[in-house]
Write a protein that holds these residues in place. Sequence first.
Motif, PDB file in Angstrom:
ATOM      1  N   MET A  66      33.215-109.066  20.949  1.00 36.73           N
ATOM      2  CA  MET A  66      34.387-108.229  20.943  1.00 36.73           C
ATOM      3  C   MET A  66      34.935-108.183  19.526  1.00 36.73           C
ATOM      4  SD  MET A  66      37.850-108.502  23.187  1.00 36.73           S
ATOM      5  CE  MET A  66      37.151-107.909  24.690  1.00 36.73           C
ATOM      6  N   ARG A  67      35.396-107.018  19.110  1.00 35.93           N
ATOM      7  CA  ARG A  67      35.901-106.816  17.765  1.00 35.93           C
ATOM      8  C   ARG A  67      37.404-106.620  17.771  1.00 35.93           C
ATOM      9  NH1 ARG A  67      33.111-101.829  15.140  1.00 35.93           N
ATOM     10  NH2 ARG A  67      35.175-101.019  15.397  1.00 35.93           N
ATOM     11  N   HIS A  68      38.077-107.188  16.815  1.00 37.21           N
ATOM     12  CA  HIS A  68      39.512-106.984  16.656  1.00 37.21           C
ATOM     13  C   HIS A  68      39.752-105.670  15.922  1.00 37.21           C
ATOM     14  CE1 HIS A  68      43.728-107.780  16.025  1.00 37.21           C
ATOM     15  NE2 HIS A  68      43.560-107.471  14.759  1.00 37.21           N
ATOM     16  N   ILE A  69      40.663-104.853  16.436  1.00 35.22           N
ATOM     17  CA  ILE A  69      40.991-103.582  15.799  1.00 35.22           C
ATOM     18  C   ILE A  69      42.455-103.606  15.408  1.00 35.22           C
ATOM     19  CG2 ILE A  69      41.177-101.091  16.125  1.00 35.22           C
ATOM     20  CD1 ILE A  69      38.872-101.319  18.117  1.00 35.22           C
ATOM     21  N   ASP A  70      42.723-103.325  14.165  1.00 40.58           N
ATOM     22  CA  ASP A  70      44.093-103.283  13.669  1.00 40.58           C
ATOM     23  C   ASP A  70      44.712-101.944  14.077  1.00 40.58           C
ATOM     24  OD1 ASP A  70      46.468-103.660  12.404  1.00 40.58           O
ATOM     25  OD2 ASP A  70      45.643-103.694  10.371  1.00 40.58           O
ATOM     26  N   GLY A  71      45.781-101.981  14.845  1.00 44.10           N
ATOM     27  CA  GLY A  71      46.422-100.778  15.362  1.00 44.10           C
ATOM     28  C   GLY A  71      47.041 -99.897  14.292  1.00 44.10           C
ATOM     29  N   ARG A  72      47.312-100.450  13.137  1.00 41.15           N
ATOM     30  CA  ARG A  72      47.928 -99.653  12.066  1.00 41.15           C
ATOM     31  C   ARG A  72      46.954 -98.662  11.458  1.00 41.15           C
ATOM     32  NH1 ARG A  72      50.044-104.882   9.066  1.00 41.15           N
ATOM     33  NH2 ARG A  72      47.908-105.335   9.631  1.00 41.15           N
ATOM     34  N   HIS A  73      45.662 -98.890  11.673  1.00 32.38           N
ATOM     35  CA  HIS A  73      44.655 -98.021  11.067  1.00 32.38           C
ATOM     36  C   HIS A  73      44.074 -97.008  12.050  1.00 32.38           C
ATOM     37  CE1 HIS A  73      44.818-100.382   7.449  1.00 32.38           C
ATOM     38  NE2 HIS A  73      44.614-101.488   8.155  1.00 32.38           N
ATOM     39  N   LEU A  74      44.643 -96.923  13.245  1.00 32.08           N
ATOM     40  CA  LEU A  74      44.145 -95.974  14.241  1.00 32.08           C
ATOM     41  C   LEU A  74      44.756 -94.595  14.032  1.00 32.08           C
ATOM     42  CD1 LEU A  74      44.284 -98.057  17.536  1.00 32.08           C
ATOM     43  CD2 LEU A  74      42.273 -97.435  16.210  1.00 32.08           C
ATOM     44  N   ASP A  75      44.003 -93.584  14.372  1.00 31.20           N
ATOM     45  CA  ASP A  75      44.506 -92.214  14.361  1.00 31.20           C
ATOM     46  C   ASP A  75      45.364 -92.035  15.610  1.00 31.20           C
ATOM     47  OD1 ASP A  75      44.940 -89.522  14.084  1.00 31.20           O
ATOM     48  OD2 ASP A  75      42.898 -88.921  14.593  1.00 31.20           O
ATOM     49  N   GLN A  76      46.644 -91.727  15.454  1.00 36.51           N
ATOM     50  CA  GLN A  76      47.574 -91.661  16.578  1.00 36.51           C
ATOM     51  C   GLN A  76      47.258 -90.531  17.566  1.00 36.51           C
ATOM     52  OE1 GLN A  76      49.939 -93.928  17.368  1.00 36.51           O
ATOM     53  NE2 GLN A  76      49.039 -95.084  15.694  1.00 36.51           N
ATOM     54  N   THR A  77      46.470 -89.537  17.175  1.00 39.50           N
ATOM     55  CA  THR A  77      46.129 -88.456  18.091  1.00 39.50           C
ATOM     56  C   THR A  77      45.124 -88.909  19.135  1.00 39.50           C
ATOM     57  OG1 THR A  77      44.380 -87.660  16.631  1.00 39.50           O
ATOM     58  CG2 THR A  77      46.573 -86.698  16.353  1.00 39.50           C
ATOM     59  N   GLN A  78      44.423 -90.010  18.914  1.00 41.54           N
ATOM     60  CA  GLN A  78      43.408 -90.480  19.845  1.00 41.54           C
ATOM     61  C   GLN A  78      43.887 -91.655  20.698  1.00 41.54           C
ATOM     62  OE1 GLN A  78      40.038 -91.362  17.415  1.00 41.54           O
ATOM     63  NE2 GLN A  78      39.499 -89.221  17.157  1.00 41.54           N
ATOM     64  N   VAL A  79      45.105 -92.082  20.539  1.00 40.00           N
ATOM     65  CA  VAL A  79      45.619 -93.219  21.279  1.00 40.00           C
ATOM     66  C   VAL A  79      45.997 -92.774  22.690  1.00 40.00           C
ATOM     67  CG1 VAL A  79      47.462 -94.943  21.387  1.00 40.00           C
ATOM     68  CG2 VAL A  79      46.445 -94.340  19.203  1.00 40.00           C
ATOM     69  N   LYS A  80      45.547 -93.524  23.699  1.00 36.22           N
ATOM     70  CA  LYS A  80      45.879 -93.251  25.101  1.00 36.22           C
ATOM     71  C   LYS A  80      46.765 -94.372  25.620  1.00 36.22           C
ATOM     72  CE  LYS A  80      41.611 -91.011  26.512  1.00 36.22           C
ATOM     73  NZ  LYS A  80      40.480 -91.087  27.442  1.00 36.22           N
ATOM     74  N   HIS A  81      47.741 -93.994  26.422  1.00 38.59           N
ATOM     75  CA  HIS A  81      48.565 -95.014  27.068  1.00 38.59           C
ATOM     76  C   HIS A  81      47.794 -95.541  28.269  1.00 38.59           C
ATOM     77  CE1 HIS A  81      52.144 -97.172  28.213  1.00 38.59           C
ATOM     78  NE2 HIS A  81      51.932 -96.772  29.449  1.00 38.59           N
ATOM     79  N   VAL A  82      47.642 -96.847  28.348  1.00 39.02           N
ATOM     80  CA  VAL A  82      46.916 -97.475  29.452  1.00 39.02           C
ATOM     81  C   VAL A  82      47.920 -98.187  30.342  1.00 39.02           C
ATOM     82  CG1 VAL A  82      45.168 -99.177  30.058  1.00 39.02           C
ATOM     83  CG2 VAL A  82      44.853 -97.731  28.046  1.00 39.02           C
ATOM     84  N   TRP A  83      47.831 -97.913  31.640  1.00 40.63           N
ATOM     85  CA  TRP A  83      48.733 -98.491  32.622  1.00 40.63           C
ATOM     86  C   TRP A  83      48.057 -99.633  33.372  1.00 40.63           C
ATOM     87  CZ3 TRP A  83      53.710 -97.066  33.830  1.00 40.63           C
ATOM     88  CH2 TRP A  83      54.174 -95.878  33.280  1.00 40.63           C
ATOM     89  N   GLU A  84      48.848-100.572  33.806  1.00 44.42           N
ATOM     90  CA  GLU A  84      48.374-101.509  34.813  1.00 44.42           C
ATOM     91  C   GLU A  84      48.479-100.753  36.136  1.00 44.42           C
ATOM     92  OE1 GLU A  84      49.135-105.988  36.485  1.00 44.42           O
ATOM     93  OE2 GLU A  84      50.594-105.123  35.127  1.00 44.42           O
ATOM     94  N   VAL A  85      47.409-100.707  36.897  1.00 45.43           N
ATOM     95  CA  VAL A  85      47.348 -99.876  38.101  1.00 45.43           C
ATOM     96  C   VAL A  85      48.452-100.253  39.090  1.00 45.43           C
ATOM     97  CG1 VAL A  85      45.929 -99.226  40.076  1.00 45.43           C
ATOM     98  CG2 VAL A  85      44.897 -99.399  37.813  1.00 45.43           C
ATOM     99  N   ALA A  86      48.693-101.538  39.292  1.00 47.35           N
ATOM    100  CA  ALA A  86      49.727-101.978  40.236  1.00 47.35           C
ATOM    101  C   ALA A  86      51.118-101.504  39.790  1.00 47.35           C
ATOM    102  CB  ALA A  86      49.703-103.492  40.376  1.00 47.35           C
ATOM    103  N   GLU A  87      51.405-101.579  38.496  1.00 50.70           N
ATOM    104  CA  GLU A  87      52.706-101.145  37.974  1.00 50.70           C
ATOM    105  C   GLU A  87      52.875 -99.635  38.143  1.00 50.70           C
ATOM    106  OE1 GLU A  87      55.083-100.824  33.723  1.00 50.70           O
ATOM    107  OE2 GLU A  87      53.244-101.980  33.843  1.00 50.70           O
ATOM    108  N   TYR A  88      51.826 -98.883  37.837  1.00 51.73           N
ATOM    109  CA  TYR A  88      51.874 -97.427  37.977  1.00 51.73           C
ATOM    110  C   TYR A  88      52.154 -97.044  39.439  1.00 51.73           C
ATOM    111  CZ  TYR A  88      50.499 -92.533  37.727  1.00 51.73           C
ATOM    112  OH  TYR A  88      50.497 -91.167  37.810  1.00 51.73           O
ATOM    113  N   CYS A  89      51.478 -97.715  40.363  1.00 53.39           N
ATOM    114  CA  CYS A  89      51.653 -97.406  41.785  1.00 53.39           C
ATOM    115  C   CYS A  89      53.071 -97.718  42.255  1.00 53.39           C
ATOM    116  CB  CYS A  89      50.630 -98.166  42.618  1.00 53.39           C
ATOM    117  SG  CYS A  89      48.951 -97.574  42.379  1.00 53.39           S
ATOM    118  N   ARG A  90      53.634 -98.826  41.774  1.00 47.35           N
ATOM    119  CA  ARG A  90      55.019 -99.153  42.147  1.00 47.35           C
ATOM    120  C   ARG A  90      55.976 -98.089  41.628  1.00 47.35           C
ATOM    121  NH1 ARG A  90      53.456-104.442  41.058  1.00 47.35           N
ATOM    122  NH2 ARG A  90      54.180-104.250  38.913  1.00 47.35           N
TER     123      ARG A  90
END
Length: 63
Positions: free
Chosen positions: A1-25
Amino acid sequence: MRHIDGRHLDQTQVKHVWEVAEYCRKAGIHQAEEKRLIKVLGRYASAHELQMNIVRPNNRARS
């Protein structure tokens, strides 16, 4: 597994990821449907994946 620094990511490709249980609630989804989604998608999924896989009951009566 590789560590990725979030400051160097292109913000147009970032997806919000939900915890399925939280989303359902938050969305008011029945617990049986929540369990099915966890089996299908795992514990975490994007909002789009969740919306495309939710099976909603047809509440309208046909006449």
